[in-house]
Design an enzyme around this catalytic site. Structure first.
Site, short mmCIF file in Angstrom:
data_model
loop_
_atom_site.label_atom_id
_atom_site.label_comp_id
_atom_site.label_asym_id
_atom_site.label_seq_id
_atom_site.Cartn_x
_atom_site.Cartn_y
_atom_site.Cartn_z
CE1 TYR A 142 -4.10 2.69 0.79
CE2 TYR A 142 -2.42 3.32 2.74
CZ TYR A 142 -3.69 3.69 1.67
OH TYR A 142 -4.48 4.75 2.05
CG ASP A 237 5.89 3.78 0.34
OD1 ASP A 237 6.24 4.66 1.42
OD2 ASP A 237 4.89 2.89 0.60
CE LYS A 265 2.20 4.38 8.06
NZ LYS A 265 1.25 4.92 9.18
N1 HOZ Z 1 -3.88 2.08 6.35
C1 HOZ Z 1 -3.72 2.45 7.19
C2 HOZ Z 1 -3.00 2.11 8.10
N2 HOZ Z 1 -1.93 1.20 7.75
C3 HOZ Z 1 -4.39 3.12 8.48
C4 HOZ Z 1 -4.58 4.53 9.12
C5 HOZ Z 1 -5.24 5.28 10.09
O1 HOZ Z 1 -6.54 4.21 10.05
O2 HOZ Z 1 -4.98 6.67 11.01
#
Ligand code: HOZ
Length: 425
Positions: A142, A237, A265
């Site tokens: 992702y 990434d 992050k």
């Molecule tokens: N898809 C995000 C984690 N891999 C979620 C982020 C969120 O909900 O804050």
């Protein structure tokens, strides 16, 4: 009625699904999302004032634990001087210098506000630099929710990606090739066929969005060699792995020098800050120097920079990542032992401050293997752990995160809770 449920119902009236990011809705596990009232160290407290030991950590940023006093103080001090200027500040240069110092592959970088922006911009830059359209991504990785990257599984060689979301025209993903993670042969075949049309390959160098999945050494070496050979750029990434799996990130662990890196992050210390950067000759293509446009009012926001810079300084304390890695490894080993004793098929893995547990006999190496794990068991375990006051990611396809505030004693408590939870499955 629980206050969490009350808030969930109220939220649904004004926010689609009651949440601002889908996985927070507990869709895969069912039940009521926990609304966070406050957080400190390894814990957060929900709307019913129940305390949870948190293994999500804002999906990665909270590497120091929540509300670290020095990070909070830095943000408070910055806020007094103004919240946003839309003009450059010295802090932006400082954090850029710090990142370039820690990551030798990054000669120059640009700050943005989210991981999605970072990857979207890196892809545009790679296309602008190479003059090519095709991009390669891997199934289960992702890279944020920009159109050309929002492509689901497209198995098989040269399967052009089908959009995995409504609202994404097929035209936007027709240049995205989706290959299998860890499949060296497929990668080689693809480059043989269309290598001269590929602008870049983007990967999660240690995947965390199909649970935690590591690449083989052979895979990352093939990626570097093939991209170099065919004039395509390699994008690591590291939004999730950056400064979390090691101080020199996944690329340091792999001994690979990517052309571009995306960060987020940890680099923002819990504030909206991300970055993309890499080779100076590639970065020179970005406006105002080059013709690849990219901009943002909140890019380099002073509060986010203050949080990020303070976090980056604190994680450079001697032994920080060794301790973090040892705690994650202890957790992974303890969970595996607990499952074995309970007669439950579960495997586990960890790297730096990330861990994964899989309801299957072996650790998966691809998206296809990850989806073969027992989801019903995951759901039951998730809720049993929640009852124990342990908050795991509410999805079987997310990695877990350990912070430096997760002491050895807290890891022991977690393993003991897992033993009780597994016994109830
Ligand atoms: N898809 C995000 C984690 N891999 C979620 C982020 C969120 O909900 O804050």
């Amino acid at each position: 009625m629980s206050r969490n449920l009350e808030l969930f119902e109220r939220g649904k009236q004004v926010i689609p699904g009651g949440v601002n990011s889908p996985v927070r809705a507990f869709g895969q596990v069912g039940g009521t999302p926990r609304f966070v009232k406050r957080a400190e160290g390894a814990y957060f407290w929900d709307a019913d004032d129940k305390q949870y030991l948190d293994y999500v950590g804002s999906w990665g940023p909270a590497i120091l634990g929540h509300a670290h006093p020095e990070v909070v103080k830095a943000v408070q001090d910055a806020a007094v001087g103004g919240l946003s200027f839309g003009a450059p500040t010295e802090g932006e240069i400082e954090i850029a210098e710090e990142i370039c110092k820690l990551l030798p592959s990054v000669e120059q970088l640009r700050l943005v506000s989210s991981g999605t922006e970072a990857t979207m911009s890196a892809i545009r830059l790679a296309r602008g630099f190479t003059g090519r359209d095709l991009i390669v991504k891997f199934e289960g990785c992702y890279h944020g929710h920009s159109d050309s990257l929002l492509v689901k599984a497209g198995s098989g060689l040269l399967t052009f990606g089908n959009p995995s979301s409504g609202g994404v025209p097929a035209d936007c993903t027709k240049h995205t090739l989706v290959l299998q993670y860890n499949d060296v042969q497929q990668l080689a075949d693809t480059f043989k066929e269309v290598g001269d049309q590929i602008a870049c390959v983007i990967l999660e160098p240690i995947a965390g969005n199909m649970n935690l999945i590591k690449p083989s050494a052979e895979f990352v070496q093939a990626l570097r060699a093939l991209t170099e050979q065919h004039g395509a750029l390699l994008i690591y990434d590291e939004v999730m792995t950056g400064f979390r799996v090691a101080l020199n990130c996944a690329q340091g662990l792999h001994g690979i020098t990517p052309d571009l890196t995306t960060l987020g992050k940890v680099v923002g210390g819990g504030m909206p800050l991300a970055a993309f950067g890499g080779r100076a000759d590639v970065m020179a293509k970005i406006a105002p120097l080059g013709n690849v446009y990219q901009a943002g009012t909140l890019s380099g926001n002073p509060l986010a920079v203050a949080a990020g810079l303070t976090t980056l300084k604190l994680i450079q304390q001697p032994g920080f990542h060794d301790t973090l890695g040892a705690r994650s490894a202890k957790l992974a080993a303890g969970l595996a032992d607990a499952a074995r004793d309970a007669g439950v098929a579960m495997s586990t893995d960890s790297v730096g401050g990330m861990f994964g547990f899989y309801f299957s006999d072996t650790v998966p190496t691809s998206y296809a293997e990850a989806t073969r794990c027992d989801i019903a068991r995951f759901k039951a375990f998730f809720h049993a752990m929640l009852d124990e006051g342990i908050y795991l990611a509410p999805s079987a396809y997310e990695a877990g995160f350990v912070s430096i505030a997760h002491s050895d004693a807290l890891i022991d408590d977690t393993i003991a809770a897992a033993r009780r939870a597994l016994a109830r499955l």
